[in-house]
Design a protein around this motif. Structure first.
Motif, PDB file in Angstrom:
ATOM      1  N   LYS A 142      59.092  38.960  11.391  1.00  0.00           N
ATOM      2  CA  LYS A 142      60.344  39.331  10.713  1.00  0.00           C
ATOM      3  C   LYS A 142      60.788  38.124   9.917  1.00  0.00           C
ATOM      4  CE  LYS A 142      62.038  42.153  14.420  1.00  0.00           C
ATOM      5  NZ  LYS A 142      62.850  41.966  15.618  1.00  0.00           N
ATOM      6  N   TYR A 143      60.360  38.032   8.708  1.00  0.00           N
ATOM      7  CA  TYR A 143      60.672  36.822   7.970  1.00  0.00           C
ATOM      8  C   TYR A 143      61.925  36.970   7.124  1.00  0.00           C
ATOM      9  CZ  TYR A 143      56.420  34.568   9.390  1.00  0.00           C
ATOM     10  OH  TYR A 143      55.452  33.973  10.131  1.00  0.00           O
ATOM     11  N   ASP A 144      62.601  35.850   6.945  1.00  0.00           N
ATOM     12  CA  ASP A 144      63.635  35.735   5.928  1.00  0.00           C
ATOM     13  C   ASP A 144      63.549  34.318   5.378  1.00  0.00           C
ATOM     14  OD1 ASP A 144      64.878  34.045   7.750  1.00  0.00           O
ATOM     15  OD2 ASP A 144      66.113  35.661   8.565  1.00  0.00           O
ATOM     16  N   PHE A 145      64.439  33.975   4.469  1.00  0.00           N
ATOM     17  CA  PHE A 145      64.326  32.663   3.833  1.00  0.00           C
ATOM     18  C   PHE A 145      64.351  31.542   4.862  1.00  0.00           C
ATOM     19  CE2 PHE A 145      66.448  35.230   0.491  1.00  0.00           C
ATOM     20  CZ  PHE A 145      65.358  35.280  -0.358  1.00  0.00           C
ATOM     21  N   ARG A 146      65.227  31.721   5.831  1.00  0.00           N
ATOM     22  CA  ARG A 146      65.434  30.657   6.802  1.00  0.00           C
ATOM     23  C   ARG A 146      64.176  30.448   7.634  1.00  0.00           C
ATOM     24  NH1 ARG A 146      70.350  28.708   9.844  1.00  0.00           N
ATOM     25  NH2 ARG A 146      69.499  28.080  11.848  1.00  0.00           N
ATOM     26  N   THR A 147      63.631  31.539   8.159  1.00  0.00           N
ATOM     27  CA  THR A 147      62.458  31.365   9.010  1.00  0.00           C
ATOM     28  C   THR A 147      61.259  30.915   8.186  1.00  0.00           C
ATOM     29  OG1 THR A 147      62.313  33.758   8.891  1.00  0.00           O
ATOM     30  CG2 THR A 147      63.040  32.827  10.961  1.00  0.00           C
ATOM     31  N   GLU A 152      54.393  28.675  -1.027  1.00  0.00           N
ATOM     32  CA  GLU A 152      54.333  29.550  -2.198  1.00  0.00           C
ATOM     33  C   GLU A 152      54.982  30.900  -1.881  1.00  0.00           C
ATOM     34  OE1 GLU A 152      50.239  27.764  -4.198  1.00  0.00           O
ATOM     35  OE2 GLU A 152      50.196  29.679  -3.121  1.00  0.00           O
ATOM     36  N   GLU A 153      54.732  31.364  -0.691  1.00  0.00           N
ATOM     37  CA  GLU A 153      55.304  32.638  -0.282  1.00  0.00           C
ATOM     38  C   GLU A 153      56.838  32.563  -0.311  1.00  0.00           C
ATOM     39  OE1 GLU A 153      53.901  35.360   0.007  1.00  0.00           O
ATOM     40  OE2 GLU A 153      55.343  36.656   1.032  1.00  0.00           O
ATOM     41  N   ARG A 154      57.345  31.447   0.207  1.00  0.00           N
ATOM     42  CA  ARG A 154      58.799  31.272   0.228  1.00  0.00           C
ATOM     43  C   ARG A 154      59.357  31.306  -1.198  1.00  0.00           C
ATOM     44  NH1 ARG A 154      63.065  27.345   0.941  1.00  0.00           N
ATOM     45  NH2 ARG A 154      61.737  25.740   0.037  1.00  0.00           N
ATOM     46  N   ILE A 164      62.144  33.836  -2.870  1.00  0.00           N
ATOM     47  CA  ILE A 164      63.339  33.369  -3.581  1.00  0.00           C
ATOM     48  C   ILE A 164      63.383  34.014  -4.978  1.00  0.00           C
ATOM     49  CG2 ILE A 164      64.402  31.341  -4.646  1.00  0.00           C
ATOM     50  CD1 ILE A 164      63.336  29.730  -2.222  1.00  0.00           C
ATOM     51  N   GLU A 165      62.248  34.019  -5.648  1.00  0.00           N
ATOM     52  CA  GLU A 165      62.189  34.560  -6.999  1.00  0.00           C
ATOM     53  C   GLU A 165      62.560  36.046  -6.995  1.00  0.00           C
ATOM     54  OE1 GLU A 165      58.557  33.637  -9.091  1.00  0.00           O
ATOM     55  OE2 GLU A 165      58.749  35.464 -10.279  1.00  0.00           O
ATOM     56  N   ARG A 166      61.970  36.786  -6.088  1.00  0.00           N
ATOM     57  CA  ARG A 166      62.231  38.231  -6.047  1.00  0.00           C
ATOM     58  C   ARG A 166      63.708  38.506  -5.785  1.00  0.00           C
ATOM     59  NH1 ARG A 166      58.210  41.993  -7.627  1.00  0.00           N
ATOM     60  NH2 ARG A 166      56.364  40.677  -7.774  1.00  0.00           N
ATOM     61  N   SER A 167      64.277  37.727  -4.931  1.00  0.00           N
ATOM     62  CA  SER A 167      65.670  37.945  -4.605  1.00  0.00           C
ATOM     63  C   SER A 167      66.553  37.589  -5.803  1.00  0.00           C
ATOM     64  CB  SER A 167      66.021  37.112  -3.379  1.00  0.00           C
ATOM     65  OG  SER A 167      67.378  36.845  -3.358  1.00  0.00           O
ATOM     66  N   ARG A 168      66.177  36.522  -6.498  1.00  0.00           N
ATOM     67  CA  ARG A 168      66.974  36.081  -7.639  1.00  0.00           C
ATOM     68  C   ARG A 168      66.889  37.067  -8.793  1.00  0.00           C
ATOM     69  NH1 ARG A 168      69.712  31.872  -9.560  1.00  0.00           N
ATOM     70  NH2 ARG A 168      69.281  30.958 -11.606  1.00  0.00           N
ATOM     71  N   PHE A 169      65.748  37.722  -8.944  1.00  0.00           N
ATOM     72  CA  PHE A 169      65.589  38.635 -10.091  1.00  0.00           C
ATOM     73  C   PHE A 169      65.631  40.090  -9.667  1.00  0.00           C
ATOM     74  CE2 PHE A 169      63.833  34.595 -11.455  1.00  0.00           C
ATOM     75  CZ  PHE A 169      64.517  34.415 -12.645  1.00  0.00           C
TER      76      PHE A 169
END
Lengths: 445, 1014
Positions: free
Chosen positions: B578-583, B625-627, B631-636
């Motif tokens: 269960k990933y998110d930015f933090r993990t 790179e995954e992180r 970030i990119e997907r969330s930003r756009f």
């Protein structure tokens, strides 16, 4: 003139400092090894288990009566002991010693940011910015001239790869500092449990060092003779003798190995299981220091693994953090703290030792688990607090202290009061405490 | 008889029960407490004045007469209190308790009479003429308002009669029984007005007469004041530090002549002159922070000319070390010029500031100029005449370096308030030696500084802030343009970020949670990757276990086995992560390591598992790179940056990157220093007031600006503030009150200057106005501190509090004389220091007779010099000289020995007015046992002495003593050294000269004398 208190606090109450020897030969203080109290007080030492990040009262010791968002409140509570205190199920062992705890549910006046909150929770009442430990040491004087009087215990026990940090205090050095009091009252920081105090190993053999110290005293005597009225010169000579004593006293005091070999102690403090090993070791060490007259010992919580991935401390904002981190944080301290209380009780020390549990703020508000300065829970045990008692209360949802609210600075004044110290009389260069402090007598037995 | 008593009792009881309600004693105090904060003559909220019966009967604008005598239920006063009629009262605070409402009802039922006594007009005139002005000027500063001192309110007749915590203040007709009289006569323990400034005999007599007449009071004005009233008394004007400096000092004025009568009065004989060695040691440490060299000692001891000492002083004052030593004294008052909290406030260039301070001292730039620079250095011409000096602008920013801030941008205004408060505090404490900051929440309790004064000063500081400007800026225009451009870029960036955020939310939501869907699509891809990572972790633990077993560390092996079991169990039931930015970010630490976390790579490396390390490194790259992808997907809004759907966002994003490259400092992390080409300095234009933010936000949003109110950069988006501060009730930003025009404190007289911009330049000029009281304070603070640095104790021993809260100095005339000379000689620090150092008082010995010590144990009259421990910096200087043999070696490298925790390195958190010299066992341990301190230094010094094996200790004693203590050994000391030698030989059997000398030097280094100046 330098008053006795002034002099003692400036010189003698320093970490591990002089109060014996010729200088004090005819002084009653030597025997008592402490300063006169303002009023009778029970507490001689304090062990503060500091929960870094600000624990949520609603997950630990203050069950909310009404919950709007159950996802943020996954933990149960139980009525415990004869007192029927309600304690969170994440603390099964503390539940068993409920009748020794005094829960303070109505704390308020915390600063809801970590860094400032940390400084505030440790120094709030002091006009000098001095920490509670520094004031206590200033007021009571050293309880053992061969050991530091104010200690911050961090680091980890051998083999502990479970904990994610060594444990630290928000606000850094200021939180356990001396502020405007003499710097020697600040906490001596122990980073390495294996090597707690620096420079304890003498390059000289014992007899050689004894002779060397005699030579030093003789050398200093010449300079002192020129200035017989400058007392600090003699104190400085004495400090070398105290250092000499500390070389033996400190390793003995800080060495938990012998005690930790006992299966009963291992069990009591949880020295075998990884999650409790470091905290247990530190609390055992704290108890040893208490036995030897150390005044104020801060044991900060360590960051722990998150059951759902990652890691964290008591700063639990999200449901993931709540579910994943709190059980481990509680696990780390539950057995060791319950063990400490039991151990102190068995040794007859609980009456003169105050155990405090708490963080720099509370947590929770409508729909969130964010920082909260208007309500937090601490608990205390020993030292003459009312056992098996809950002082004050929060509102329905546990967001605001409403019944008998007790400000951070009142907590300081109250703790000092229990030590026999009156905050209105504690002064340094004419400066002392926030005058708006109130002593909460309701928490004392 | 019994019957009569019974009847009497009944009558009394009935009387007591039915005693009519008193307007003066009961009703009026209640109305004052709950109603008359709004309904008094000057305010008359709703047209209503409830202070008199007549105006009550007249009533307010809406509800007619407030009371209808005899008919409480028809009286609007009662109706609004019970809620029977709108508006409900009181507007603020809780409802009145039933008992209080009942009291008012009864009073109305009984006819609503005013029972206060009336007085003859002559007596009232007497009150108005003799009493009222004194009450207002001398008493209302404390005994008025909501929280009067000791509960005593002297603003009404009733208040005086009912009194405070000590009981009634006056008994009508009986002055002798009145506490008030007792207090103003200074007869008992209570002496009023506080702080010794007694009323005149005529005034006291008037009060006696007034009480004897029964305290006549005007019927029309029952309460004279409803808040504490700030007043300035003669005692304020008369306080030693608030007086102007003497206009002219007699030509023959001197320090020694000033001290002499005091010594004679107490029968003190000044100590003899210090011997030349000790004097040279003292003056060299005091002026440059180093001990004298062997050559310097030789020259001075042999110099028999009458001006030998003067020559030494001149040499020292001309030495470049002088500026560093005395600059350091100033740095104590600026929190070291450093930003105390590592992650707060502007990242000021501390080293550059310290060097500039040293330069100012070395060039002996006038102190009044130096003081002005710290308020308005950015607005003043450079010392060399150039248009602008970046160093001066930096100095002006130093008051922004305090630690009191909050981390959350939503409370940015708090940041502002506390930072600004430190500006006022700095001006008071560091420059003037008074506590201006005490008036933040209320009028100063002791000094003539009102809360209004505080906020009138605050406006100057509120109208400026910090910004990065080019290091080589040549003109003010250039510097200000650079700052403005920087601010514009930040605003543009914030705007673009707002635009991206808002648009991406729309795209995401419009696409039905596009981001979430994309994230879910990653799970099948990440699961095997994650599983492999867990396998690698297990491999590492296995390797560790093998290693532990090999090295037979049983307990560790047991732990590892437990860990292994757990990990293997978890792998068996491996779940998709269960990933998110933090993990994802924490995975980075897990693999690569972070602070206290030992990453897998390091663990594998230490076991030489090269294959594991290689694969883990691949993982590290992959997950990072995954992180970035997340970030990119969330930003756009769920798109990749290159997707055509987000072309406009990508363009904005590119512009943001451009701006980021162009910005010389990171606005989100102002505590990091700007690029090398720039410095943070002070500029005009501050952040807005708390209460202005919301309206400004609304306006900005209405104008089409896209940003979030919690945006980190929000505060940069609005026009910069130049203007007046608002008074904050109780100092609380949540209770802003009226605007207070920028001005200087009333006590010091009005400043007539036209303000330009923030007005700081005018404030600075005001501060050092010739012959003014404020300039006198600046001068007194400076000379008092200089004295402290040369005698160990200041003349006024509270050097950052010369006001009435501080200590009354024993010798104010000495401070005044020195300060007058200081100003007359162009505010020259060097001349002032020279004057003190050349006095006989400075040159005398610290050794004196027992009788004289008994007469003046604290050395308040300076009939001897002091014994004092060296401060942290001179100790470092001394040690580094011993280490290298170089006269002015850098103190940076002391072979890893850190003296700071043991020898009281000054904190950067507070303004320090007194260094501490702590004595502790840990300090002793440090010197005795730390291998790089005493022992090592002794070894190095011994090596430099180049002794051969035949040298005997007594032969090198002279040089050892001169090197370490800057004096020759006495005969007794030679004997003791010989004794030391003999004993040591007997004990250890060694006769190596080098060892013996080294041991003896170690002893001297641990001893007291080397660390003390006498």
């Amino acid at each position: 003139m330098i008053t006795r208190r002034h002099f003692l606090t400036r010189i003698a109450a320093a970490p591990g400092i002089v109060a014996t020897g010729s200088l004090w030969a005819d002084d009653k203080i030597v025997a008592a090894k402490s300063l006169p109290l303002h009023h009778p007080g029970k507490v001689k030492s304090i062990i503060f288990y500091y929960c870094k990040g600000g624990p949520a009262q609603a997950h630990t010791f203050d069950k909310p009566r009404s919950v709007a968002d159950p996802a943020l409140y996954p933990f149960g509570f139980k009525k415990c002991g004869q007192s029927g205190l309600e304690i969170g199920d994440v603390f099964p062992n503390l539940q068993k010693v409920a009748d020794d705890l005094c829960l303070i549910r109505s704390g308020y006046g915390a600063l809801a940011t970590h860094n400032e909150g940390g400084i505030h929770i440790f120094t709030a009442a002091s006009k000098l910015g001095a920490s509670l430990g520094a004031w206590m040491l200033h007021g009571l004087g050293s309880g053992n001239p061969s050991l530091p009087g104010h200690v911050l215990l961090t680091g980890r026990a051998e083999g502990d790869k479970w904990a994610v940090s060594d444990g630290e205090v928000h606000g850094g050095a200021r939180s356990t500092g001396a502020g405007g009091l003499p710097p020697s009252l600040q906490a001596q920081v122990v980073n390495d449990l294996q090597r707690p105090i620096a420079n304890l190993t003498s390059p000289m053999a014992e007899t050689e060092q004894t002779r060397w110290l005699a030579e030093l005293s003789a050398l200093n005597a010449g300079f002192s003779a020129r200035h017989p009225h400058v007392a600090e010169l003699d104190s400085r000579t004495e400090s070398f003798l105290a250092a000499h004593r500390m070389q033996t006293a400190a390793p003995e005091a800080f060495d938990v190995a012998k005690e930790a070999a006992h299966p009963a102690i291992r069990k009591l403090y949880g020295l075998d299981a990884l999650p409790t090993r470091s905290t247990g070791t530190k609390l055992l060490l704290a108890r040893r220091l208490v036995e030897r007259g150390v005044r104020f010992i801060v044991v900060p919580s360590m960051s722990v693994p998150n059951l759902e991935g990652g890691s964290g401390d008591w700063d639990t904002h999200t449901p993931t953090q709540v579910r994943g981190v709190i059980p481990n944080l509680a696990l780390a301290c539950d057995q060791p703290l319950a063990g400490l209380i039991t151990d102190l009780k068995q040794r007859g020390l609980l009456d003169s030792t105050l155990v405090v549990w708490g963080g720099e703020m509370g947590r929770g508000g409508p729909g969130h688990m964010n920082h909260n300065g208007s309500a937090f829970t601490w608990w205390m045990a020993g030292g003459g607090v009312r056992p098996g008692f809950a002082y004050g209360a929060t509102d329905e949802q546990g967001f605001t202290a409403v019944d008998k609210p007790i400000h951070v600075r009142d907590l300081h004044a109250t703790i000092l009061w229990m030590c026999g110290l009156d905050f209105t009389k504690l002064k340094h260069n004419g400066i002392g405490f926030d005058t708006t402090c109130k002593v909460a007598r309701g928490i004392m037995a | 008889m019994k019957l009569i008593i019974g009847i009497l009792l009944c009558v009394f009881a009935r009387l007591a029960f039915a005693a009519p309600v008193s307007f003066e004693r009961e009703v009026m105090p209640l109305l004052e407490k709950r109603c008359n904060k709004c309904h008094y003559p000057e305010e008359q909220r709703g047209g209503l004045d409830l202070t008199r019966i007549a105006t009550m009967l007249r009533g307010g604008d809406d509800l007619g007469p407030a009371i209808v005598p005899l008919k409480p239920d028809e009286s609007p006063l009662i109706q609004v209190l019970t809620g029977a009629k709108k508006p409900e009262m009181p507007k603020k605070g809780e409802k009145l308790p039933a008992a209080e409402i009942e009291l008012l009802r009864r009073w109305i039922t009984e006819g609503a009479h005013d029972d206060s006594p009336t007085f003859a007009s002559d007596d009232v005139a007497f009150f108005e003429r003799e009493i009222r002005p004194v009450l207002a000027e001398r008493c209302f500063k404390c005994h008025a308002g909501d929280e009067p001192e000791h509960g005593l309110r002297l603003t009404s007749r009733q208040g005086i009669i009912s009194g405070g915590q000590r009981g009634p203040a006056a008994v009508a007709g009986k002055p002798e029984a009145s506490l008030l009289i007792n207090a103003i006569r200074h007869e008992g323990e209570l002496k009023m007005p506080r702080r010794g400034d007694k009323l005149s005999d005529a005034q006291i007599a008037a009060f006696e007469q007034w009480i004897a007449k029964g305290l006549p009071w005007p019927a029309q004005e029952k309460v004279l004041a409803r808040a504490k009233q700030f007043t300035i008394s003669d005692a304020d004007r008369d306080h030693w530090a608030f007086r102007p400096l003497p206009k002219a000092v007699p030509a023959n004025w001197s320090i020694d002549a000033t001290l002499k009568p005091h010594h004679e009065k107490l029968g003190l004989t000044p100590a003899p002159d210090a011997d030349r060695h000790r004097l040279l040691r003292r003056v060299t440490y005091d002026l440059i922070g180093y001990p004298p060299t062997l050559d310097e000692i030789a020259v001075f001891v042999k110099d028999t000319s009458p001006d030998a000492f003067e020559k030494v002083v001149t040499r020292l004052l001309d030495s470049p070390q002088f500026g560093w030593r005395w600059g350091r004294h100033w740095l104590d008052y600026t929190r070291n010029g450093a930003n105390a909290q590592s992650n707060r406030g502007p990242g000021l260039d501390t080293e550059r500031y310290a060097a500039w301070v040293a330069q100012c001292f070395n060039e002996d730039r006038p102190w009044d100029w130096f003081a002005r620079i710290h308020l308005a250095g950015d607005k003043m011409k450079a010392f060399d005449g150039a248009d602008y000096s970046v160093d001066q602008a930096l100095a002006a920013a130093v008051p922004l370096n305090g630690q009191r801030t909050f981390e959350d941008i939503a409370t940015q205004t708090f940041v502002l308030m506390d930072k600004l408060d430190e500006g006022v505090e700095f001006m008071g404490r560091s420059l003037m030696g008074i506590s201006l900051e005490c008036a933040r929440c209320h009028d100063h309790k002791f000094d003539p500084i009102s809360q209004r004064d505080y906020y009138s000063l605050l406006g100057f500081f509120q109208s400026s802030w910090y910004a990065p400007v080019p290091v080589n800026a040549k003109s003010r225009v250039e510097a200000e343009a650079a700052a403005a451009k920087h601010r514009a870029l930040i605003a543009e960036q914030a705007r673009l970020n707002g635009f991206i955020r808002k648009t991406s939310i729309k795209l995401n939501v419009g696409g039905g949670g596009r981001v979430k869907r994309w994230q879910e699509s990653r799970i099948p891809i990440l699961t095997p990757k994650d599983k492999r990572l867990r396998e690698l972790e297990i491999a590492v633990v296995r390797a560790e276990l093998a290693d532990a077993e090999k090295n037979k560390t049983a307990s560790l092996a047991a732990d590892l086995r437990t860990t292994l079991r757990e990990l293997e169990a978890r792998l068996k039931n491996h779940q998709p992560p269960k990933y998110d930015f933090r993990t994802l970010g924490q995975l980075n630490h897990f693999i690569g390591g972070h602070k206290t976390q030992l990453g897998l790579i390091k663990r594998a490396t230490s076991l030489h598992e090269t294959e594991l390390v290689r694969e883990l490194e691949e993982h590290l790259v992959y997950w990072e790179e995954e992180r970035q992808r997340w970030i990119e997907r969330s930003r756009f809004g769920g798109f990749a940056k290159t997707d055509p759907e987000v072309a406009e966002l990508a363009k904005a994003d590119a512009r943001i990157n451009e701006i980021t490259a162009e910005l010389v400092s990171n606005p989100a992390q102002p505590w990091t220093a700007p690029k090398d080409t720039h410095l943070y300095v002070r500029v005009d234009g501050g952040l807005r007031r708390a209460e202005d933010l919301q309206p400004l936000d609304d306006k900005a949003k209405a104008a089409g600006l896209e940003f979030n109110s919690n945006d980190h950069n929000r505060v940069w988006m609005h026009p910069y503030f130049v203007g007046d501060a608002r008074l904050l009730l109780r100092g609380d930003v949540l209770y802003p009150d009226q605007l207070v025009p920028r001005a200087t404190p009333q006590f010091f007289g009005e400043s007539k200057r036209e303000l330009e911009g923030s007005g700081r330049l005018q404030l600075a000029e005001w501060l050092t106005t010739p012959d003014s009281t404020q300039a006198a304070l600046v001068a007194r603070a400076a000379v008092n501190r200089a004295w402290q640095h040369l005698f160990g104790e200041a003349l006024c021993r509270t050097p950052k509090e010369l006001g009435r809260l501080g200590e009354q100095p024993e010798l104010p005339e000495l401070i005044d004389g020195l300060a007058a000379h200081f100003v007359a000689k162009g505010w020259s620090m060097k001349k002032m220091i020279r004057e003190i150092v050349l006095s006989r008082a400075y040159r005398q010995s610290a050794v004196t007779t027992e009788q004289d010590i008994a007469k003046d144990p604290d050395n308040r009259l300076f009939a001897r010099q002091s014994v004092r421990r060296l401060e942290y910096e001179p100790i470092l200087n001394t040690m580094s000289r011993l280490r290298t043999g170089q006269p002015f070696a850098s103190t940076g490298n002391l072979d890893g020995a850190d003296y700071a925790p043991y020898f009281d390195k000054p904190t950067v958190y507070d303004v320090i007015d007194r260094r501490v010299a702590s004595i502790s066992a840990t300090q002793a341990l440090f010197l005795m046992n730390q291998p790089q301190t005493a022992r090592d230094l002794a070894g190095k010094l011994t090596n430099r002495l180049r002794l051969d094996d035949k040298t005997a200790l007594p032969d090198v004693l002279a040089i050892v003593y001169e090197t370490l203590l800057q004096r020759p050994p006495t005969d007794a000391e030679r004997d003791s050294a010989q004794g030391f030698l003999d004993r040591r030989r007997k004990q250890t059997g060694t006769t190596q000269a080098r060892d013996e000398v080294r041991e003896f030097i170690t002893l001297l280094l641990c001893g007291n004398e080397i660390l003390y100046i006498e």
